[in-house]
Design an enzyme around this catalytic site. Structure first.
Site, PDB file in Angstrom:
ATOM      1  CG  LEU A  20      -2.211  -1.135   1.245  1.00  0.00           C
ATOM      2  CD1 LEU A  20      -3.068  -1.630   2.925  1.00  0.00           C
ATOM      3  CD2 LEU A  20      -3.132  -1.156   0.042  1.00  0.00           C
ATOM      4  CD  GLU A 161       4.072  10.419   6.133  1.00  0.00           C
ATOM      5  OE1 GLU A 161       4.882   8.488   7.123  1.00  0.00           O
ATOM      6  OE2 GLU A 161       3.527  10.677   6.053  1.00  0.00           O
ATOM      7  CG  HIS A 229       9.677   7.912   7.198  1.00  0.00           C
ATOM      8  ND1 HIS A 229       8.724   6.115   7.692  1.00  0.00           N
ATOM      9  CD2 HIS A 229       8.062   8.799   6.874  1.00  0.00           C
ATOM     10  CE1 HIS A 229       7.552   6.390   7.117  1.00  0.00           C
ATOM     11  NE2 HIS A 229       7.310   7.511   7.204  1.00  0.00           N
ATOM     12  CB  CYS A 346      10.406   1.298  11.157  1.00  0.00           C
ATOM     13  SG  CYS A 346      10.438   1.820  10.019  1.00  0.00           S
TER      14      CYS A 346
END
Length: 417
Positions: A20, A161, A229, A346
């Site tokens: 996604l 983010e 990121h 992460c």
């Protein structure tokens, strides 16, 4: 006493590979593959156990209810009637990557002497844009003490983010630091997810000293290479910045500003002619936890993919043979998360705080991790096929697993938040 605590996201029972996230090369490569939620969650728990054995403090953030039926209600469709792309977006387990939960500024950096957390809106990607209400509920519960200020997300259209685009350097955890907010503008075919306006809004909300706050542009080349990121190309800890040579658009200015504000800062830079951006992204060398263990040794916790990459591992072992500030490397297995584009960094949100001010239900030791592992082993699906996201039996199991975890951790007040 202020300590750094790593809050890891528990991998949820709906962990699947729907591909996604454009720009996240690992996630799009894995699209359609069979996922293994139980193995993924147990790998994350093993990583937390390894951190505890290193003497680090460890917390958890919980998976979100999935599928997100409330989000679908706002789109005027039930899960069973939703088109496949909305089903996949509603079922996403991407909240496991706690580095995107919020941006955190510790008390020594803020004008009011409180630790500030701003929940990320994650609006660039539809499957992540509906995470923030549940994240906000968890953070307000975990950090309800007056020592904290928990802020709602920056409003649209300014994409934020979270800590994945934020760096802090400080001589000690209880010393004032320098905070770097990394934003993107362009990245070839991929979206730049962090907006400068959002970063500036977070800095204002956190009441940071403008003189010790830097807004740094991520390089276009890094975004185009798959560094969706900043934490895919840079990480910081203590007075050390560990970064790829091409992490920042104005590299020399960033280094000069950092050394001006913090003369003791050390920049450990990986040259592009030794480790390319493609190498960095595929190995997740920088998506590592850079931590200081109790004996003062600065340690880099990397995924197994870093060790498996010949050029990257050769550079890393050569660096360790020198006399730089990073003295130790630990390898962890988070392959299920890596296949969806998230490494050790992460999976965790770093919070500098007094542990006594945090709701203890969000802190873990070996016994509490045993409880989580038992729930996972009993309730998490072993595998999810790509075409199973509409299976009623699978949905019932996912929802039952989430409820079992809330009960197992005595956090039932998060039900239906």
């Amino acid at each position: 006493m202020l300590r750094e605590i790593n809050f890891d996201g528990i991998v949820g029972p709906s962990h699947n590979y729907a591909g996604l996230s454009p720009g996240n090369l690992a996630a799009t490569r894995s699209a359609g593959a069979v996922s293994r939620p139980r193995a993924a969650a147990l790998q994350g728990i093993a990583k937390m156990r390894a951190n505890l054995r290193l003497g680090l403090l460890q917390g958890v953030l919980l998976p979100h209810p999935r599928p997100d039926r409330r989000w679908l209600d706002k789109l005027s469709v039930g899960y069973e009637q939703a088109p496949p792309h909305l089903r996949a977006q509603a079922l996403s387990a991407s909240a496991m990557w706690a580095a995107n939960a919020a941006t955190v500024s510790p008390a020594p950096d803020t004008a009011d002497g409180r630790c500030h957390l701003t929940v990320a809106n994650l609006l660039t990607m539809p499957h992540r844009s509906h995470e923030w209400p549940e994240t906000l509920a968890q953070l307000r519960l975990a950090f309800a003490h007056p020592a904290f200020a928990v802020h709602p997300p920056v409003p649209a259209p300014f994409g934020d983010e979270g800590a994945a685009n934020h760096l802090r350097l400080a001589a000690a955890y209880d010393a004032p630091g320098v905070e770097l907010f990394v934003y993107g503008e362009r990245g070839g075919p991929f979206p730049a997810r962090q907006h400068r306006d959002a970063s500036e809004a977070v800095a204002r909300a956190h009441r940071l000293d403008p003189a010790r706050t830097l807004f740094v542009r991520q390089s276009q080349a890094a975004i185009a290479a798959g560094a969706f990121h900043n934490d895919v190309v840079a990480v910081a800890n203590g007075s050390v910045l560990f970064a790829h040579e091409q992490a920042f658009e104005q590299r020399d200015e960033v280094h000069a500003d950092l050394r001006r504000l913090m003369p003791e800062a050390a920049v450990v830079e990986v040259p592009a002619d030794r480790v390319s951006l493609a190498d960095a992204v595929s190995s997740y060398l920088f998506n590592a936890q850079l931590v200081t263990v109790p004996d003062g040794t600065m340690t880099l916790i990397v995924p197994g993919e870093t060790r498996d990459h010949q050029r990257v591992w050769a550079w890393l072992t050569g660096m360790l043979a020198g006399d730089g500030p990073i003295r130790r490397v630990e390898v962890v297995d988070v392959r299920e998360s890596m296949a969806n584009g998230g490494g050790p960094a992460c999976l965790r949100l770093r919070v500098v705080a007094d542990p006594a001010t945090i709701d203890p239900r969000f802190l873990v030791d070996e016994a509490r991790l045993d409880r989580i592992a038992d729930v996972v082993a009993t309730h998490w699906p072993e595998a999810i096929e790509a075409d199973a996201i509409g299976d009623p039996d699978l949905l019932a199991r996912i929802e039952g697993a989430h409820a079992a975890l809330l009960h197992g951790l005595d956090l039932v007040e998060l039900t239906d938040k």
